[in-house]
Design a protein around this motif. Structure first.
Motif, short mmCIF file in Angstrom:
data_model
loop_
_atom_site.label_atom_id
_atom_site.label_comp_id
_atom_site.label_asym_id
_atom_site.label_seq_id
_atom_site.Cartn_x
_atom_site.Cartn_y
_atom_site.Cartn_z
N LYS A 103 -4.09 -1.32 12.13
CA LYS A 103 -5.23 -1.80 13.07
C LYS A 103 -6.28 -1.31 12.42
O LYS A 103 -7.22 -2.32 12.79
N ARG A 104 -6.66 -0.44 11.88
CA ARG A 104 -7.99 -0.16 11.22
C ARG A 104 -8.34 -0.96 10.32
O ARG A 104 -9.74 -1.85 10.20
N MET A 105 -7.52 -1.62 9.45
CA MET A 105 -7.84 -2.61 8.39
C MET A 105 -7.98 -3.76 8.88
O MET A 105 -9.31 -4.44 8.47
N ILE A 120 0.74 -1.35 -0.15
CA ILE A 120 -0.02 0.16 0.03
C ILE A 120 0.77 1.25 0.13
O ILE A 120 1.97 1.12 0.50
N GLU A 121 0.26 2.23 -0.37
CA GLU A 121 0.96 3.52 -0.28
C GLU A 121 -0.02 4.63 0.33
O GLU A 121 -1.23 4.34 0.24
N TYR A 122 0.51 5.22 1.41
CA TYR A 122 -0.24 5.61 2.50
C TYR A 122 0.11 7.16 2.67
O TYR A 122 1.46 7.63 2.50
N PRO A 123 -0.59 8.12 3.06
CA PRO A 123 -0.30 9.45 3.13
C PRO A 123 0.84 9.55 4.45
O PRO A 123 0.75 8.92 5.29
N PRO A 124 1.91 10.35 4.37
CA PRO A 124 2.85 10.42 5.43
C PRO A 124 2.31 10.79 6.79
O PRO A 124 2.80 10.65 7.92
N SER A 125 1.34 11.57 6.65
CA SER A 125 0.65 12.14 8.16
C SER A 125 -0.26 11.09 8.72
O SER A 125 -0.41 11.40 9.81
N LYS A 126 -0.25 9.81 8.18
CA LYS A 126 -0.82 8.86 8.95
C LYS A 126 0.21 7.76 9.23
O LYS A 126 1.06 7.21 8.66
N SER A 127 -0.01 7.24 10.54
CA SER A 127 0.81 6.06 10.84
C SER A 127 0.45 4.64 10.23
O SER A 127 -0.50 4.37 10.41
N PHE A 128 1.50 3.97 10.06
CA PHE A 128 1.16 2.84 9.53
C PHE A 128 0.67 1.78 10.34
O PHE A 128 -0.20 1.26 10.26
N SER A 129 1.10 1.70 11.75
CA SER A 129 0.35 0.94 12.41
C SER A 129 -1.00 1.17 12.84
O SER A 129 -1.88 0.31 13.08
#
Length: 66
Positions: A45-47, A32-41
């Motif tokens: 956890k949400r997914m 996945i590619e995610y915004p840097p403002s969001k934490s990967f963990s």
């Protein structure tokens, strides 16, 4: 169940603003590619939490295994 799980993950990623670059649900592996403002963990956890909760509601036989 794999198709339903894939659909849920895509839906969650769309609402979170996450782009799935590559993914195969049956091998439990997703890039996945995610915004840097969001934490990967936090994203993970949400997914996991949302998909598991919905899958348990849809497929009650999973309760016996998990």
């Amino acid at each position: 169940m794999q198709k339903w799980c894939r659909f849920l993950l895509i839906q969650i990623c769309e609402t979170e603003g996450i782009e799935i670059l590559k993914g195969v649900v049956n091998k439990e592996h997703v890039h996945i590619e995610y915004p840097p403002s969001k934490s990967f963990s936090e994203i993970l956890k949400r997914m996991k939490g949302r998909t598991f909760r919905i899958l348990l509601q849809e497929f009650s036989n999973l309760r016996k295994r998990y």
